[in-house]
Design a protein around this motif. Structure first.
Motif, PDB file in Angstrom:
ATOM      1  N   CYS A 167      18.076  -2.427   1.145  1.00 58.12           N
ATOM      2  CA  CYS A 167      17.869  -1.174   0.759  1.00 58.12           C
ATOM      3  C   CYS A 167      16.480  -0.704   1.507  1.00 58.12           C
ATOM      4  O   CYS A 167      16.689   0.390   1.822  1.00 58.12           O
ATOM      5  CB  CYS A 167      17.886  -1.180  -0.835  1.00 58.12           C
ATOM      6  N   PHE A 168      15.507  -1.305   1.308  1.00 61.91           N
ATOM      7  CA  PHE A 168      14.129  -0.604   1.698  1.00 61.91           C
ATOM      8  C   PHE A 168      14.166  -0.864   3.259  1.00 61.91           C
ATOM      9  O   PHE A 168      13.567   0.094   3.865  1.00 61.91           O
ATOM     10  CB  PHE A 168      13.054  -1.545   1.381  1.00 61.91           C
ATOM     11  N   LEU A 169      14.825  -1.827   4.083  1.00 60.10           N
ATOM     12  CA  LEU A 169      14.792  -2.036   5.494  1.00 60.10           C
ATOM     13  C   LEU A 169      15.564  -0.676   6.004  1.00 60.10           C
ATOM     14  O   LEU A 169      15.574  -0.062   6.951  1.00 60.10           O
ATOM     15  CB  LEU A 169      15.661  -3.160   5.711  1.00 60.10           C
ATOM     16  N   THR A 170      16.801  -0.435   5.197  1.00 62.85           N
ATOM     17  CA  THR A 170      17.777   0.623   5.590  1.00 62.85           C
ATOM     18  C   THR A 170      16.864   2.038   5.210  1.00 62.85           C
ATOM     19  O   THR A 170      17.140   3.056   6.304  1.00 62.85           O
ATOM     20  CB  THR A 170      19.038   0.679   4.626  1.00 62.85           C
ATOM     21  N   TYR A 171      16.068   2.236   4.427  1.00 70.19           N
ATOM     22  CA  TYR A 171      15.378   3.352   3.979  1.00 70.19           C
ATOM     23  C   TYR A 171      14.369   3.638   5.115  1.00 70.19           C
ATOM     24  O   TYR A 171      14.310   4.728   5.776  1.00 70.19           O
ATOM     25  CB  TYR A 171      14.605   2.915   2.717  1.00 70.19           C
ATOM     26  N   LEU A 172      13.617   2.388   5.657  1.00 69.19           N
ATOM     27  CA  LEU A 172      12.801   2.472   6.692  1.00 69.19           C
ATOM     28  C   LEU A 172      13.351   2.800   8.243  1.00 69.19           C
ATOM     29  O   LEU A 172      12.806   3.374   9.016  1.00 69.19           O
ATOM     30  CB  LEU A 172      11.877   1.250   6.727  1.00 69.19           C
ATOM     31  N   ALA A 173      14.619   2.349   8.378  1.00 65.02           N
ATOM     32  CA  ALA A 173      15.411   2.342   9.308  1.00 65.02           C
ATOM     33  C   ALA A 173      15.890   3.958   9.663  1.00 65.02           C
ATOM     34  O   ALA A 173      15.665   4.387  10.569  1.00 65.02           O
ATOM     35  CB  ALA A 173      16.812   1.515   9.632  1.00 65.02           C
ATOM     36  N   ALA A 174      16.344   4.571   8.619  1.00 70.86           N
ATOM     37  CA  ALA A 174      16.589   6.037   8.550  1.00 70.86           C
ATOM     38  C   ALA A 174      15.210   6.792   8.784  1.00 70.86           C
ATOM     39  O   ALA A 174      15.319   7.895   9.532  1.00 70.86           O
ATOM     40  CB  ALA A 174      16.971   6.446   7.108  1.00 70.86           C
ATOM     41  N   GLN A 175      14.185   6.360   8.455  1.00 72.23           N
ATOM     42  CA  GLN A 175      12.873   7.385   8.731  1.00 72.23           C
ATOM     43  C   GLN A 175      12.748   7.282  10.172  1.00 72.23           C
ATOM     44  O   GLN A 175      12.368   8.229  10.765  1.00 72.23           O
ATOM     45  CB  GLN A 175      11.799   6.517   7.715  1.00 72.23           C
ATOM     46  N   THR A 176      12.717   5.751  10.626  1.00 72.66           N
ATOM     47  CA  THR A 176      12.489   5.744  12.454  1.00 72.66           C
ATOM     48  C   THR A 176      13.442   6.389  13.040  1.00 72.66           C
ATOM     49  O   THR A 176      13.104   7.276  14.154  1.00 72.66           O
ATOM     50  CB  THR A 176      12.634   4.181  12.729  1.00 72.66           C
ATOM     51  N   LEU A 177      14.760   6.361  12.595  1.00 72.01           N
ATOM     52  CA  LEU A 177      15.630   7.278  13.366  1.00 72.01           C
ATOM     53  C   LEU A 177      15.492   8.633  13.338  1.00 72.01           C
ATOM     54  O   LEU A 177      15.639   9.462  14.337  1.00 72.01           O
ATOM     55  CB  LEU A 177      17.203   7.020  12.730  1.00 72.01           C
TER      56      LEU A 177
END
Length: 168
Positions: free
Chosen positions: A94-104
């Motif tokens: 979840c947190f990794l996906t959260y951060l990946a969305a931010q980067t994207l």
């Protein structure tokens, strides 16, 4: 210059990776520790790579034209991140996906804003060499921006953004 800064930040950030465990004692309890670090590093490098065009808009006192873009992207990012947390709060990724969305979203926002700035300021795409200023232009600039040195400190204390000037 911004590309050099971005490259330097990337190289220094990657070179710090082997030593991260020396800075953070309880890193074993953090899943995907290095990947999280890389996502934060990517966010920073992406911002440096794209920020030089934003400074043109700021210098032209038209930074307000970028506000709708940043507001829209940040609002959608907020909704996407809330969706990620609500739907996957029990998922270890979840947190990794959260951060990946931010980067994207940082990447997409910068691409859209740069495309807008390329249209608004076509000179940004001009790769021809810069021509030196003519003497008359240099004189005009010199007259309009020079100030008596002993007044400089006074103006800086009165208002830091003031550029002292007087005409002879």
């Amino acid at each position: 210059a911004y590309g050099i800064i971005a490259g330097t930040v990337l190289v220094l950030g990657l070179s710090l990776m082997p030593f991260l465990t020396k800075f953070i004692k309880d890193y074993q309890g953090i899943d995907y520790f290095y990947l999280i670090y890389l996502l934060f590093l990517a966010n920073m490098v992406i911002d440096y790579l794209f920020s030089y065009k934003r400074t043109i808009a700021q210098a032209a006192q038209e930074g307000f034209r970028l506000v709708p873009f940043t507001t829209a992207f940040e609002a959608v990012l907020c909704l996407v991140q809330m969706g990620i947390v609500v739907l996957w709060h029990e998922n270890p990724l979840c947190f990794l996906t959260y951060l990946a969305a931010q980067t994207l979203f940082i990447l997409l926002q910068n691409i859209v804003i740069n495309a807008y700035l390329d249209k608004k300021y076509p000179i940004l795409k001009d790769s021809s060499p810069v021509k030196p200023l003519e003497e008359e232009e240099k004189k005009s600039i010199w007259i309009n921006v020079k100030a008596e040195p002993n007044w400089g400190d006074f103006w800086k204390t009165v208002y830091p953004a003031v550029v002292p000037a007087y005409h002879m």
